[in-house]
Scaffold this motif. Structure first.
Motif, PDB file in Angstrom:
ATOM      1  N   TYR A 133      88.031  48.656  47.966  1.00 53.25           N
ATOM      2  CA  TYR A 133      86.865  47.696  46.951  1.00 53.25           C
ATOM      3  C   TYR A 133      86.395  47.262  46.238  1.00 53.25           C
ATOM      4  O   TYR A 133      85.529  48.786  45.539  1.00 53.25           O
ATOM      5  N   PRO A 134      86.185  46.773  45.579  1.00 50.65           N
ATOM      6  CA  PRO A 134      85.008  47.453  44.205  1.00 50.65           C
ATOM      7  C   PRO A 134      83.667  47.657  44.303  1.00 50.65           C
ATOM      8  O   PRO A 134      83.197  47.078  45.617  1.00 50.65           O
ATOM      9  N   GLU A 135      82.867  48.016  43.715  1.00 51.05           N
ATOM     10  CA  GLU A 135      81.726  48.537  43.411  1.00 51.05           C
ATOM     11  C   GLU A 135      80.755  47.558  43.698  1.00 51.05           C
ATOM     12  O   GLU A 135      80.825  47.291  42.891  1.00 51.05           O
ATOM     13  N   PRO A 136      80.106  47.470  44.290  1.00 51.60           N
ATOM     14  CA  PRO A 136      78.881  46.584  44.399  1.00 51.60           C
ATOM     15  C   PRO A 136      77.377  46.796  43.163  1.00 51.60           C
ATOM     16  O   PRO A 136      77.565  47.716  43.346  1.00 51.60           O
ATOM     17  N   SER A 137      77.449  46.013  42.604  1.00 52.30           N
ATOM     18  CA  SER A 137      76.415  45.500  41.351  1.00 52.30           C
ATOM     19  C   SER A 137      75.296  45.026  42.090  1.00 52.30           C
ATOM     20  O   SER A 137      75.655  43.926  42.163  1.00 52.30           O
ATOM     21  N   TYR A 138      74.345  45.754  42.024  1.00 57.14           N
ATOM     22  CA  TYR A 138      72.497  45.315  42.670  1.00 57.14           C
ATOM     23  C   TYR A 138      71.458  44.524  41.396  1.00 57.14           C
ATOM     24  O   TYR A 138      71.409  45.789  40.591  1.00 57.14           O
ATOM     25  N   PRO A 139      70.708  43.901  41.408  1.00 57.58           N
ATOM     26  CA  PRO A 139      69.617  43.215  39.715  1.00 57.58           C
ATOM     27  C   PRO A 139      69.000  44.428  40.802  1.00 57.58           C
ATOM     28  O   PRO A 139      68.507  44.552  41.240  1.00 57.58           O
ATOM     29  N   LYS A 140      68.656  44.770  39.146  1.00 60.87           N
ATOM     30  CA  LYS A 140      67.484  46.282  39.302  1.00 60.87           C
ATOM     31  C   LYS A 140      66.585  45.277  39.676  1.00 60.87           C
ATOM     32  O   LYS A 140      66.158  44.093  38.799  1.00 60.87           O
ATOM     33  N   PRO A 141      65.388  45.670  40.555  1.00 61.69           N
ATOM     34  CA  PRO A 141      64.366  44.800  40.960  1.00 61.69           C
ATOM     35  C   PRO A 141      63.230  45.102  40.089  1.00 61.69           C
ATOM     36  O   PRO A 141      63.067  45.579  39.409  1.00 61.69           O
ATOM     37  N   THR A 142      62.652  43.452  40.272  1.00 63.78           N
ATOM     38  CA  THR A 142      61.125  43.795  39.090  1.00 63.78           C
ATOM     39  C   THR A 142      60.084  43.744  40.439  1.00 63.78           C
ATOM     40  O   THR A 142      60.293  42.876  40.664  1.00 63.78           O
ATOM     41  N   TYR A 143      59.290  44.316  39.611  1.00 65.42           N
ATOM     42  CA  TYR A 143      57.756  44.418  40.324  1.00 65.42           C
ATOM     43  C   TYR A 143      56.593  43.858  39.786  1.00 65.42           C
ATOM     44  O   TYR A 143      56.772  43.635  38.059  1.00 65.42           O
ATOM     45  N   ALA A 144      55.583  43.177  40.360  1.00 72.53           N
ATOM     46  CA  ALA A 144      54.190  42.573  39.714  1.00 72.53           C
ATOM     47  C   ALA A 144      53.802  44.283  39.082  1.00 72.53           C
ATOM     48  O   ALA A 144      53.960  45.545  38.975  1.00 72.53           O
ATOM     49  N   PRO A 145      52.607  43.541  37.729  1.00 74.54           N
ATOM     50  CA  PRO A 145      52.104  44.998  37.192  1.00 74.54           C
ATOM     51  C   PRO A 145      51.346  45.239  38.260  1.00 74.54           C
ATOM     52  O   PRO A 145      50.864  44.768  38.950  1.00 74.54           O
ATOM     53  N   LYS A 146      50.846  46.551  37.418  1.00 76.72           N
ATOM     54  CA  LYS A 146      49.826  47.528  38.611  1.00 76.72           C
ATOM     55  C   LYS A 146      48.408  46.523  38.126  1.00 76.72           C
ATOM     56  O   LYS A 146      48.298  46.156  37.264  1.00 76.72           O
ATOM     57  N   ALA A 147      47.349  46.708  39.067  1.00 74.98           N
ATOM     58  CA  ALA A 147      46.123  45.774  39.492  1.00 74.98           C
ATOM     59  C   ALA A 147      45.499  46.293  38.571  1.00 74.98           C
ATOM     60  O   ALA A 147      45.573  47.515  39.067  1.00 74.98           O
ATOM     61  N   ALA A 148      44.442  46.124  37.417  1.00 79.07           N
ATOM     62  CA  ALA A 148      43.651  47.092  37.491  1.00 79.07           C
ATOM     63  C   ALA A 148      42.094  46.611  37.342  1.00 79.07           C
ATOM     64  O   ALA A 148      41.666  45.939  37.757  1.00 79.07           O
ATOM     65  N   TYR A 149      41.268  48.267  38.290  1.00 78.85           N
ATOM     66  CA  TYR A 149      40.268  47.684  38.848  1.00 78.85           C
ATOM     67  C   TYR A 149      39.491  48.291  38.061  1.00 78.85           C
ATOM     68  O   TYR A 149      39.729  49.072  36.994  1.00 78.85           O
ATOM     69  N   PRO A 150      37.788  47.780  37.741  1.00 84.00           N
ATOM     70  CA  PRO A 150      36.630  48.056  37.101  1.00 84.00           C
ATOM     71  C   PRO A 150      36.503  49.475  37.059  1.00 84.00           C
ATOM     72  O   PRO A 150      36.234  49.682  38.309  1.00 84.00           O
ATOM     73  N   SER A 151      35.779  50.188  36.051  1.00 81.48           N
ATOM     74  CA  SER A 151      35.863  51.987  36.281  1.00 81.48           C
ATOM     75  C   SER A 151      34.126  51.585  35.827  1.00 81.48           C
ATOM     76  O   SER A 151      33.368  51.508  35.185  1.00 81.48           O
ATOM     77  N   TYR A 152      33.497  51.960  36.992  1.00 76.81           N
ATOM     78  CA  TYR A 152      31.913  52.281  37.016  1.00 76.81           C
ATOM     79  C   TYR A 152      31.518  53.355  36.465  1.00 76.81           C
ATOM     80  O   TYR A 152      31.983  54.756  36.525  1.00 76.81           O
ATOM     81  N   SER A 153      29.962  53.573  35.626  1.00 78.24           N
ATOM     82  CA  SER A 153      30.056  55.079  35.304  1.00 78.24           C
ATOM     83  C   SER A 153      28.928  55.561  35.965  1.00 78.24           C
ATOM     84  O   SER A 153      28.790  54.863  37.227  1.00 78.24           O
ATOM     85  N   THR A 154      28.468  56.529  35.860  1.00 81.43           N
ATOM     86  CA  THR A 154      27.833  57.578  36.571  1.00 81.43           C
ATOM     87  C   THR A 154      26.478  57.087  36.193  1.00 81.43           C
ATOM     88  O   THR A 154      26.454  57.198  35.676  1.00 81.43           O
ATOM     89  N   PRO A 155      26.034  56.562  37.446  1.00 82.27           N
ATOM     90  CA  PRO A 155      24.508  56.194  37.704  1.00 82.27           C
ATOM     91  C   PRO A 155      23.336  57.850  37.274  1.00 82.27           C
ATOM     92  O   PRO A 155      23.510  58.765  38.091  1.00 82.27           O
ATOM     93  N   ALA A 156      22.517  57.300  36.577  1.00 79.95           N
ATOM     94  CA  ALA A 156      21.900  58.523  36.015  1.00 79.95           C
ATOM     95  C   ALA A 156      19.912  57.983  36.888  1.00 79.95           C
ATOM     96  O   ALA A 156      19.722  57.049  36.012  1.00 79.95           O
ATOM     97  N   TYR A 157      19.572  59.043  37.496  1.00 78.67           N
ATOM     98  CA  TYR A 157      18.750  58.111  37.690  1.00 78.67           C
ATOM     99  C   TYR A 157      17.477  59.601  37.403  1.00 78.67           C
ATOM    100  O   TYR A 157      17.362  60.699  37.045  1.00 78.67           O
TER     101      TYR A 157
END
Length: 239
Positions: A133-157
């Motif tokens: 039997y011919p070896e099956p070929s599967y298309p490479k899956p594409t994933y959504a870009p990784k979500a970017a989360y905001p970065s917060y600085s350390t508060p100064a007391y």
């Protein structure tokens, strides 16, 4: 009425037509009579027999003797656990008494089941055609870009300085000055023994006051000492 008479005549006619057979009489069978008697005169006897068969593991025997009144004997048998059981008995008009003894030690072998050995069947290994039997070929899956989360600085007391508390000097209280007592009364000397006894009794009495009461008393004494001392009034009037 006529009907009843007709029925009676018909029944009588039927009864007259049925043939009558007399009951056969057979003579009672005659069996020979035997005299039954189980009372045998006692007779002395003696027997002895034994069986020993190694392949079948049979080893037992019996021996008995009687003089016509008393029967004595013994028999033995090899038990499956390796012991030998020996029974010696005596029977007379008073009953049967037996003494049972065992020789050897019981041994129980570990049970090992024996299974029959069957020859292994010799069958040729089946040959299956290899599928291509011919070896099956599967298309490479594409994933959504990784979500970017905001970065917060350390508060100064904010930092606060350590609080400083004022120091107060220890209060100085003036030493009370009491005037010397003056009296015009004649001094009376008390007996020495009485004064010594009273002093001893006063020394023996120890009063333990609570800490709170002692502190209150000390504060009261300090307050009294801080008050100005009033000078005694002098009078120029003649007495």
């Amino acid at each position: 009425m006529k009907f009843v008479i007709i029925v009676a005549l018909a029944v009588a006619a039927l009864a007259a037509e049925k043939p009558y057979y007399p009951k056969p009489a057979y003579p009672a069978p005659a069996y020979p009579s035997y005299e039954k008697s189980y009372d045998y005169a006692p007779m002395p006897y003696s027997f002895d027999w034994a069986v020993l068969d190694g392949p079948s593991y049979n080893d037992f025997g019996h021996k008995e003797t009687s003089d016509g009144k008393v029967v004595t004997g013994t028999y033995y048998v090899n038990l499956p656990d390796g012991r030998r059981q020996i029974v010696t008995y005596k029977a007379d008009d008073y009953g049967y008494v037996a003494d049972v003894k065992y020789e050897g030690e019981a041994k129980y072998d570990e049970y090992k089941p024996a299974y029959p050995a069957y020859p292994k069947p010799a069958y040729p290994a089946p040959a299956y055609p290899k599928a291509s039997y011919p070896e099956p070929s599967y298309p490479k899956p594409t994933y959504a870009p990784k979500a970017a989360y905001p970065s917060y600085s350390t508060p100064a007391y904010p930092s606060y300085p350590k609080p400083s508390y004022p120091s107060y000097p220890r209060p100085a209280y003036p030493k009370p000055n009491y005037p010397a007592p003056t009296t015009t009364e004649a001094a009376t000397d008390a007996p020495a023994p009485v004064v010594e006894k009273v002093a001893e009794k006063i020394e023996e009495v120890v009063v333990v006051e609570p800490v709170a009461e002692v502190a209150v008393a000390a504060e009261a004494e300090i307050a009294v000492a801080a008050e100005p001392i009033a000078e005694p009034e002098t009078s120029t009037d003649a007495v």
